[in-house]
Design an enzyme around this catalytic site. Structure first.
Site, mmCIF file in Angstrom:
data_model
loop_
_atom_site.group_PDB
_atom_site.id
_atom_site.type_symbol
_atom_site.label_atom_id
_atom_site.label_comp_id
_atom_site.label_asym_id
_atom_site.label_seq_id
_atom_site.Cartn_x
_atom_site.Cartn_y
_atom_site.Cartn_z
ATOM 1 C CG MET A 172 -6.618 8.699 7.224
ATOM 2 S SD MET A 172 -5.139 9.520 6.596
ATOM 3 C CE MET A 172 -4.120 8.111 6.143
ATOM 4 C CE LYS A 220 -7.860 0.727 -1.860
ATOM 5 N NZ LYS A 220 -8.906 0.188 -0.969
ATOM 6 C CG ASP A 268 -2.161 -0.839 1.042
ATOM 7 O OD1 ASP A 268 -2.389 -1.313 -0.086
ATOM 8 O OD2 ASP A 268 -2.901 -1.039 2.025
#
Length: 326
Positions: free
Chosen positions: A167, A56, A34
């Protein structure tokens, strides 16, 4: 049939990888990694391992989740060992549940190797205990990106407790609004930690009342963790990590030979933010794409030539140098 290992890479500092994660990574035939995985961990891979990037970015997924699920099935059906390398802990906001369901549907074997999640890493490297006898007897891990209609009991969770929002920078306005609507004190301490446990880590402390202004003033961006609770008051200026001799230094190691993991961590152990590049005709070309992607996203301003001959070969401006060696 092969086997898929979901491995938590830890958060930031490459040494936060567990011993089991390291063993599995060294044996992998395929590594699907990732965006928030520190790519120096790929230096642990064997020479024949294949790398597949599944990062991503916000609103720009290199591989969409359904494609990742399909990829895991395709690779898992072969007689090989696959590592799905995820930042932090794969079971904490890592969407591992969806990927496991896909593997189960086809009878593909798997294991989960936990990792050090951002809440533990970022708080520890900022000198903030998540629990404290005087301040907090509970910890809540939550994502700021909640489902429509979903409500959190901010008041109850922050009373003698600590809340860690993953986040949360983009949603800080709505978070502050919910905190104040539920009667949480405007003076409740808040910490925002950007790039936790890396040498580029930034930690700012503020309060619920001015948390939006603090983020805007310091231009904090994701990946960042927001910690809300009285435990934040335990931080008193720069703490142990920020006092290491190379903290804040952003260094690229360059050599014509393969750069081993142990060499890399001699710098991270001193607090530096480190990347490593092998150059020359004998370089491991699997890393060419890895380097190009990582260096397009991250800035480094110091170079250490492990092969001294390179120091005279590359006496050029940094941006020119990077274009040539990747």
């Amino acid at each position: 049939m092969g086997k898929v290992y979901f491995v938590g890479a830890g958060s930031g500092d490459p040494e936060l990888l567990t011993l089991k994660g390291k063993r599995v990574l060294e044996s992998a035939d395929v590594i699907i990694y990732d965006r928030l995985v520190h790519p120096v961990l790929l230096y642990l891979a064997k020479d024949s391992a294949r790398f597949i990037y599944s990062g991503k970015y916000p609103k720009n997924h290199v591989l969409k989740q359904k494609n990742i699920n399909q990829l895991l099935l395709e690779e898992g059906r072969k007689n090989q060992l696959i590592v799905r390398l995820k930042g932090g802990d794969p079971s904490i906001f890592g969407r591992v549940g969806e990927e496991i369901t896909t593997l189960k549907s086809e009878g593909v074997s798997y294991e989960i190797v936990p990792g050090v999640t951002a809440a533990s890493a970022a708080s520890s490297y900022s000198g903030i205990p998540l629990t404290h006898r005087d301040h907090s007897s509970k910890v809540t891990l939550a994502t700021a990106h909640r489902q429509a209609g979903e409500m959190l009991d901010f008041k109850g969770l922050t009373e003698n407790g600590t809340m860690c929002l993953y986040m949360g920078v983009e949603q800080v306005a709505s978070t502050q609004q919910k905190l104040l609507e539920q009667g949480v004190s405007k003076e409740l301490p808040v910490a925002i930690i950007e790039w936790g446990s890396l040498g580029r880590q930034r930690t700012i402390t503020t309060t619920v009342e001015v948390m939006i202004n603090a983020i805007e003033t310091h231009q904090i961006q994701n990946p960042a963790l927001i910690i809300i609770g009285e435990v934040v008051s335990c931080r008193n200026g720069a703490d142990w990590f920020e006092q290491l001799p190379l903290f804040g230094h952003r260094i690229v190691l360059i050599d014509t030979k393969t750069i081993d993991f142990e060499t890399i961590i001699t710098y991270t152990q001193q607090g530096a933010d480190v990347y490593a590049i092998q150059v020359g005709e004998q370089r491991d070309q699997r890393f060419d794409e890895v380097h190009q992607r990582y260096l397009s996203d991250h800035y480094f301003d110091e170079v250490v030539y492990l092969d001294q001959k390179l120091a005279t070969m590359y006496e050029k401006e940094w941006d020119v140098l990077i274009k040539e060696i990747v």
